[in-house]
Design a protein around this motif. Structure first.
Motif, mmCIF file in Angstrom:
data_model
loop_
_atom_site.group_PDB
_atom_site.id
_atom_site.type_symbol
_atom_site.label_atom_id
_atom_site.label_comp_id
_atom_site.label_asym_id
_atom_site.label_seq_id
_atom_site.Cartn_x
_atom_site.Cartn_y
_atom_site.Cartn_z
ATOM 1 N N ASN A 1 64.411 23.540 -75.168
ATOM 2 C CA ASN A 1 65.518 22.553 -74.388
ATOM 3 C C ASN A 1 65.062 21.131 -75.111
ATOM 4 O O ASN A 1 64.809 20.448 -74.706
ATOM 5 C CB ASN A 1 65.985 21.818 -72.631
ATOM 6 C CG ASN A 1 66.957 22.190 -72.118
ATOM 7 O OD1 ASN A 1 67.602 21.933 -73.100
ATOM 8 N ND2 ASN A 1 67.287 22.113 -70.959
ATOM 9 N N SER B 1 66.674 12.626 -75.249
ATOM 10 C CA SER B 1 67.025 14.040 -75.164
ATOM 11 C C SER B 1 66.642 14.594 -76.010
ATOM 12 O O SER B 1 66.572 16.110 -75.092
ATOM 13 C CB SER B 1 68.363 14.107 -73.577
ATOM 14 O OG SER B 1 69.278 14.004 -75.046
ATOM 15 N N CYS C 1 67.258 15.692 -68.201
ATOM 16 C CA CYS C 1 67.725 17.262 -68.482
ATOM 17 C C CYS C 1 66.451 18.460 -68.795
ATOM 18 O O CYS C 1 67.930 19.452 -68.583
ATOM 19 C CB CYS C 1 68.733 16.861 -69.784
ATOM 20 S SG CYS C 1 67.463 16.574 -71.549
ATOM 21 N N SER D 1 68.607 21.254 -67.172
ATOM 22 C CA SER D 1 69.878 21.782 -67.108
ATOM 23 C C SER D 1 69.491 22.248 -68.665
ATOM 24 O O SER D 1 68.756 23.065 -69.000
ATOM 25 C CB SER D 1 70.993 20.976 -66.953
ATOM 26 O OG SER D 1 70.430 19.647 -67.408
ATOM 27 N N THR D 2 70.643 21.055 -69.945
ATOM 28 C CA THR D 2 70.792 21.775 -71.187
ATOM 29 C C THR D 2 70.824 20.074 -71.688
ATOM 30 O O THR D 2 71.362 19.515 -71.361
ATOM 31 C CB THR D 2 72.234 21.963 -71.220
ATOM 32 O OG1 THR D 2 72.418 23.769 -70.524
ATOM 33 C CG2 THR D 2 72.703 22.129 -72.957
ATOM 34 N N CYS D 3 69.499 19.874 -72.635
ATOM 35 C CA CYS D 3 69.574 18.370 -72.738
ATOM 36 C C CYS D 3 70.374 18.217 -74.463
ATOM 37 O O CYS D 3 71.202 17.351 -74.375
ATOM 38 C CB CYS D 3 68.346 18.428 -73.292
ATOM 39 S SG CYS D 3 66.849 18.308 -71.813
#
Length: 320
Positions: A231, A290, A314, A317-319
């Motif tokens: 990520n 990010s 992030c 989650s997903t960056c």
């Protein structure tokens, strides 16, 4: 004068005065000029002094000789009276009125020429001064004196720039001073890994570990495999296994260091672990975001080693 008869008798010497006139001294009794028929004043024969004279001409008093004293001419110290702050399109300058630090206030001018005092006094107590201020800015992109015809960056220029970046990924000793001479670890050991980049002709760069994967063979796509940084820079090993793996504070801007607890693959008997990482570098002037970050997981959440921890938001989650 009376006339004296001439004679050849050697005993007779002509006399200048008649014998009846005796010599008179100034202190003699009965001396009277009125009684001298010839009007001749008597004289006393000068004789030498009885005592030797000791008088001399007076001389000027001698000045005392000054002893040698330690003396060193002190050069005036710079009063540090000019300050400048360079901006992107302006320069803010401050100048103290006591420019030379002598108590003589100046007129508010960057080029200063001292003026005579009032009332016709033709003196000044300061010197003329010109202060030059230069602002130097780092280059954000490659700059050339030749006109670049295309509006995009040519592949050749990009290739040359990439070839001059030298990335390295090393196993380090516990003191982080030298590369570790052995790559053998025991379970429970801490693996110190340092990623760095040499900039050469580039502007200063900050290096990041974009992602890392561990495999049992050199093939990065082989199985089993374990992704412990993903990520765009999130070190997830501590989150997944509860380990103490983490990034360390940067010692240099072109280096990033992280610690990984040693592990083995459960289904592999060789005990070998291959680590493959993707590194990237961006100009230091570019703020972290990010996609460019180095984040560690802690009991209080994700923490960045560079700037605000918000760039790590992030990682769960997903960056990008």
């Amino acid at each position: 004068m009376p006339h004296f008869p001439q004679t050849n008798d050697p005993m007779l010497v002509p006399q200048r005065f008649p014998s009846q006139f005796s010599m008179q001294t100034p202190g003699a009794v009965g001396g009277n000029l009125g009684q001298d028929p010839l009007g001749v004043q008597s004289k006393q024969l000068m004789q030498g002094p009885m005592v030797k004279l000791t008088w001399t001409f007076p001389s000027l008093p001698e000045e005392p000789v000054q002893p040698e004293i330690p003396f060193e001419l002190r050069n005036p110290l710079s009063p540090n009276s000019v300050g400048a702050q360079c901006g992107e399109n302006s320069v803010y300058v401050e100048v103290m009125e006591d420019f030379f630090g002598t108590g003589q206030l100046l007129m508010a001018s960057m080029v200063y020429t001292p003026q005579e005092y009032s009332n016709g006094v033709p003196i000044v107590r300061s010197s003329g001064a010109v202060v030059s201020i230069e602002c130097h800015y780092p280059r954000m992109h490659n700059v050339s004196s030749n006109v670049l015809v295309p509006t995009w960056v040519p592949y050749a220029a990009t290739k040359v720039a990439v070839e001059r970046l030298v990335f390295s990924l090393k196993l380090m000793t516990d003191e982080w001073l030298f590369e570790r001479p052995s790559n053998q670890y025991f379970l429970g050991d801490i693996v110190n890994i340092e990623a760095s980049v040499k900039t050469y002709n580039h502007v200063p760069l900050r290096v990041f570990v974009d992602r890392c994967v561990a495999t049992v063979s050199p093939d990065v796509n082989s199985a089993p495999r374990y992704s412990f940084i993903e990520n765009n820079g999130c070190l997830v090993d501590a989150k997944f296994t509860g380990s103490s793996s983490r990034y360390l504070p940067r010692s240099q801007i072109d280096k990033v260091q992280f610690q990984l607890e040693a592990f083995r693959f459960q289904q592999a008997n060789s005990g070998l672990v291959y680590i493959t990482c993707i590194l990237k570098a961006v100009p230091v002037a570019t703020a972290t975001n990010s996609e460019q970050k180095a984040c560690s997981f802690s009991p209080n959440g994700w923490v960045s080693v560079d700037e605000s921890d918000q760039v790590c938001g992030c990682c769960d989650s997903t960056c990008s």
